[in-house]
Design a protein around this motif. Structure first.
Motif, short mmCIF file in Angstrom:
data_model
loop_
_atom_site.label_atom_id
_atom_site.label_comp_id
_atom_site.label_asym_id
_atom_site.label_seq_id
_atom_site.Cartn_x
_atom_site.Cartn_y
_atom_site.Cartn_z
N SER A 62 -3.99 0.30 -1.86
CA SER A 62 -5.39 0.45 -1.41
C SER A 62 -5.74 1.91 -1.19
CB SER A 62 -5.61 -0.29 -0.10
OG SER A 62 -5.51 -1.66 -0.27
N ASP A 71 4.47 -1.09 -5.11
CA ASP A 71 4.59 -2.50 -4.73
C ASP A 71 3.99 -2.79 -3.36
OD1 ASP A 71 7.84 -2.72 -3.13
OD2 ASP A 71 6.65 -0.93 -3.55
N ASN A 72 3.57 -1.76 -2.67
CA ASN A 72 3.06 -1.94 -1.31
C ASN A 72 1.53 -1.97 -1.30
OD1 ASN A 72 2.01 -0.66 1.34
ND2 ASN A 72 4.05 -1.40 1.85
N PHE A 73 0.95 -3.05 -0.77
CA PHE A 73 -0.50 -3.22 -0.82
C PHE A 73 -1.25 -2.15 -0.04
CE2 PHE A 73 0.02 -6.67 -3.37
CZ PHE A 73 0.45 -7.86 -2.79
N VAL A 74 -0.65 -1.70 1.05
CA VAL A 74 -1.30 -0.65 1.85
C VAL A 74 -1.44 0.62 1.00
CG1 VAL A 74 -1.03 0.86 3.86
CG2 VAL A 74 -0.48 -1.57 4.04
N ASN A 75 -0.34 1.00 0.38
CA ASN A 75 -0.38 2.21 -0.44
C ASN A 75 -1.27 2.04 -1.66
OD1 ASN A 75 1.39 3.64 1.23
ND2 ASN A 75 3.17 2.71 0.26
N ASP A 116 10.62 3.44 -5.07
CA ASP A 116 11.30 2.18 -4.73
C ASP A 116 10.40 0.99 -5.00
OD1 ASP A 116 12.60 4.00 -2.05
OD2 ASP A 116 13.82 3.08 -3.63
#
Lengths: 157, 135
Positions: free
Chosen positions: B27, B21-25, B67
């Protein structure tokens, strides 16, 4: 290409990035990130850290709201935000931000609102400081490229 | 490992799904996979991963975060295995205490790596799944 100018800029870049590691702003994960940048995606690192800083701003804002009322703190929400922030700071090599998140989590675990507020302030400071430092680094990169040079690979081993 | 030494697995025609759900991860994980020549897609939570499979898509490898909102990695992994999905699933998470790791593995993972993911860790995953043989 003025090789003297390029050489000076490259040395400036190397010294600056080394100082960021030595001062604890960055860790080895940032090195890993730089390795992924190539001709096909020359702005990869800048793009990812930009996502990270957007993430920071949003999460800090959300956590600030959760911590606002002393009688009604949603520590579960705050903990979730800290977890997210710790994750993304770890992924980009933002060492100081990650360190604050570790302390922040401890405050959440014991439901220490004052401690959380201090950590929130500190994490806000650290991410903004890192943002400024990395912008300076990216500006140096651009100057090197515009002068006709290549960005040095800096080994921190 | 230098860029020149990185294996190119494009000929293997491997496919991967990044579930995070995390955009950094997202990418970073997509870039890691692309760097090794692995075609990949990304979804934002476990439910979207399940939905992708329900719509008939299939992948050799799934990188599953733990998560996530709506449906977390443990729930999604269990659901995919119940559906008969035999893809290799690697859990990738910052949560690394033994209890959480055990619960995630027991949901049906083939491997587990602590974030942040790096080229070395990804190659370790691929090697474990016999997708990559070191020469």
């Amino acid at each position: 290409m003025n090789t003297i100018v390029v050489g000076q800029l490259q040395r400036q870049f190397q010294d600056y990035i080394v100082s960021l590691y030595q001062q604890g702003y960055l860790d080895n994960q940032f090195t890993e990130l730089r390795k992924l940048q190539d001709e096909g995606s020359p702005d990869f690192v800048a793009e990812v850290v930009s996502l990270f800083f957007d993430d920071c701003a949003k999460l800090i804002n959300d956590m600030s709201t959760s911590l606002e009322r002393p009688d009604h703190v949603d520590f579960k929400q705050v903990d979730s935000g800290v977890h997210q922030l710790k994750g993304s700071s770890s992924s980009v090599g933002a060492r100081r931000v990650k360190s604050v998140c570790i302390a922040f989590k401890e405050c959440c675990d014991v439901q220490n609102r004052e401690g959380c507020l201090r950590c929130l302030q500190q994490v806000d400071y650290e991410y903004k400081m890192l943002k400024t430092k990395l912008q300076d680094l990216f500006n140096l990169e651009q100057q090197i490229l515009q002068a006709g040079g290549t960005i040095p690979q800096v080994s921190m081993n | 490992m230098t860029r020149e030494e990185l294996p190119n697995l494009a000929e293997s025609k491997l496919t991967a799904l990044v579930v995070d759900d995390n955009f950094v991860n997202q990418s970073i994980h997509q870039k890691l996979l692309a760097r090794l020549g692995i075609t990949n897609e990304v979804v934002c939570n476990g439910k979207e991963a399940v939905d992708a499979h329900c719509s008939g898509r299939n992948y050799d490898l799934i990188l599953m975060d733990m998560d996530m909102p709506i449906m977390n990695g443990i729930q999604a992994t269990k659901r995919l295995r119940e559906m008969g999905i035999e893809s290799k699933i690697a859990g990738v998470t910052t949560r690394a205490n033994e209890g959480e790791k055990k619960e995630f593995m027991e949901a049906g993972l083939n491997d587990f790596q602590e974030k942040p993911l790096t080229i070395s860790k990804l190659l370790s995953i691929l090697h474990k799944f016999d997708f990559y043989v070191q020469t």
